[in-house]
Motif scaffolding. Sequence first.
Motif, PDB file in Angstrom:
ATOM      1  N   ALA A   1       0.818  -1.216   0.000  1.00  8.98           N
ATOM      2  CA  ALA A   1       0.000   0.000   0.000  1.00  8.98           C
ATOM      3  C   ALA A   1       0.855   1.271   0.000  1.00  8.98           C
ATOM      4  CB  ALA A   1      -0.931   0.007   1.207  1.00  8.98           C
ATOM      5  N   VAL A   2       2.081   1.178   0.508  1.00 10.48           N
ATOM      6  CA  VAL A   2       2.973   2.349   0.538  1.00 10.48           C
ATOM      7  C   VAL A   2       4.137   2.167  -0.436  1.00 10.48           C
ATOM      8  CG1 VAL A   2       2.353   2.983   2.886  1.00 10.48           C
ATOM      9  CG2 VAL A   2       4.232   1.389   2.515  1.00 10.48           C
ATOM     10  N   SER A   3       3.996   1.188  -1.324  1.00 10.55           N
ATOM     11  CA  SER A   3       5.027   0.942  -2.327  1.00 10.55           C
ATOM     12  C   SER A   3       5.046   2.058  -3.368  1.00 10.55           C
ATOM     13  CB  SER A   3       4.758  -0.401  -3.017  1.00 10.55           C
ATOM     14  OG  SER A   3       5.516  -0.544  -4.196  1.00 10.55           O
ATOM     15  N   GLU A   4       6.160   2.181  -4.078  1.00 12.98           N
ATOM     16  CA  GLU A   4       6.233   3.144  -5.173  1.00 12.98           C
ATOM     17  C   GLU A   4       5.606   2.578  -6.440  1.00 12.98           C
ATOM     18  OE1 GLU A   4      10.238   4.407  -5.701  1.00 12.98           O
ATOM     19  OE2 GLU A   4      10.363   5.433  -3.767  1.00 12.98           O
ATOM     20  N   ASN A   5       5.284   1.285  -6.436  1.00 13.68           N
ATOM     21  CA  ASN A   5       4.657   0.650  -7.589  1.00 13.68           C
ATOM     22  C   ASN A   5       3.141   0.768  -7.437  1.00 13.68           C
ATOM     23  OD1 ASN A   5       3.369  -1.613  -9.136  1.00 13.68           O
ATOM     24  ND2 ASN A   5       5.484  -2.002  -9.735  1.00 13.68           N
ATOM     25  N   PHE A   6       2.507   1.520  -8.321  1.00 12.39           N
ATOM     26  CA  PHE A   6       1.075   1.753  -8.128  1.00 12.39           C
ATOM     27  C   PHE A   6       0.233   0.520  -8.422  1.00 12.39           C
ATOM     28  CE2 PHE A   6       1.636   3.283 -12.558  1.00 12.39           C
ATOM     29  CZ  PHE A   6       0.624   2.595 -13.207  1.00 12.39           C
ATOM     30  N   TRP A   7       0.770  -0.484  -9.097  1.00 10.39           N
ATOM     31  CA  TRP A   7       0.016  -1.721  -9.295  1.00 10.39           C
ATOM     32  C   TRP A   7      -0.060  -2.505  -7.991  1.00 10.39           C
ATOM     33  CZ3 TRP A   7      -2.955  -1.385 -13.170  1.00 10.39           C
ATOM     34  CH2 TRP A   7      -2.537  -0.797 -14.363  1.00 10.39           C
ATOM     35  N   LEU A   8       0.987  -2.444  -7.195  1.00 13.12           N
ATOM     36  CA  LEU A   8       0.934  -3.046  -5.865  1.00 13.12           C
ATOM     37  C   LEU A   8      -0.032  -2.266  -4.974  1.00 13.12           C
ATOM     38  CD1 LEU A   8       4.701  -3.937  -5.210  1.00 13.12           C
ATOM     39  CD2 LEU A   8       2.824  -5.503  -5.780  1.00 13.12           C
ATOM     40  N   GLN A   9      -0.015  -0.950  -5.109  1.00 15.23           N
ATOM     41  CA  GLN A   9      -0.969  -0.129  -4.362  1.00 15.23           C
ATOM     42  C   GLN A   9      -2.406  -0.493  -4.751  1.00 15.23           C
ATOM     43  OE1 GLN A   9       0.092   3.929  -5.291  1.00 15.23           O
ATOM     44  NE2 GLN A   9       1.793   3.974  -3.841  1.00 15.23           N
ATOM     45  N   ARG A  10      -2.630  -0.641  -6.039  1.00 22.23           N
ATOM     46  CA  ARG A  10      -3.973  -0.992  -6.511  1.00 22.23           C
ATOM     47  C   ARG A  10      -4.397  -2.359  -5.956  1.00 22.23           C
ATOM     48  NH1 ARG A  10      -7.476   0.581 -11.094  1.00 22.23           N
ATOM     49  NH2 ARG A  10      -8.549  -1.253 -11.934  1.00 22.23           N
TER      50      ARG A  10
END
Length: 233
Positions: free
Chosen positions: A136-145
């Motif tokens: 959720a706090v990753s720089e990868n927005f697919w992981l955030q999604r």
Amino acid sequence: MHYANNLRDVFLQHADLEKAISMENYMRNQFRFLGIKSPERKEITKQFLMEHGRPDQLKETILKLWSFEERELLYAAMDILVLEKKKLHLQDIEWIKDLIITVSWWDTVDLIASNVIGPLVMKHPELKEKHLDKWAVSENFWLQRTAILYQLKYKQETDEASLYNVIRNLSSSKEFFIQKAIGWALREYSKTNPESVHSFISENELAPISKREGMKHLSKRNAQTPVYRRHNR
């Protein structure tokens, strides 16, 4: 991997160039397609599984299918992975994460989030703190999604506090796919707890698309609620 290669050979026999062009255009020409639509792809995969059985080496087969450039083979990998999700263990999240961040787009990420990661975290709740909270706090927005959407099918078992917390933390994101995911997650949860979602949307600053998507079911629900007029006596 003979299993994955054999499946690819079968898919190649059903390639349709005209349909492939249309499918590639729909996905902004980011990926190569064989031109096999979803119903046909699922039927081909089903027949292949009936003839060859499910793969003995699940991880290796999925990763091999993921390495092919034809997008339908990634979809087949997901079809198989969903079928075999009960066999997954908590350590499998490490290589499944690679699927999320490799040749990423909504077509693969969303299915993995709700149909693979969701059930896996339900089975192993400790994965939330160890992995999903970090995603959720990753720089990868697919992981955030994925961190937003993995509870999409939880319904009454949704960890509301966790869902709202990740949404609040990502609500200022300018990334379209995050804003859209927030709205989608809220819309789905509103089918289970409409009052809670309505209050959350009212009390928090959300991107217009997040709010609009999140309110869709609530607006439809309100429109369908009959209004009874009180007559004066």
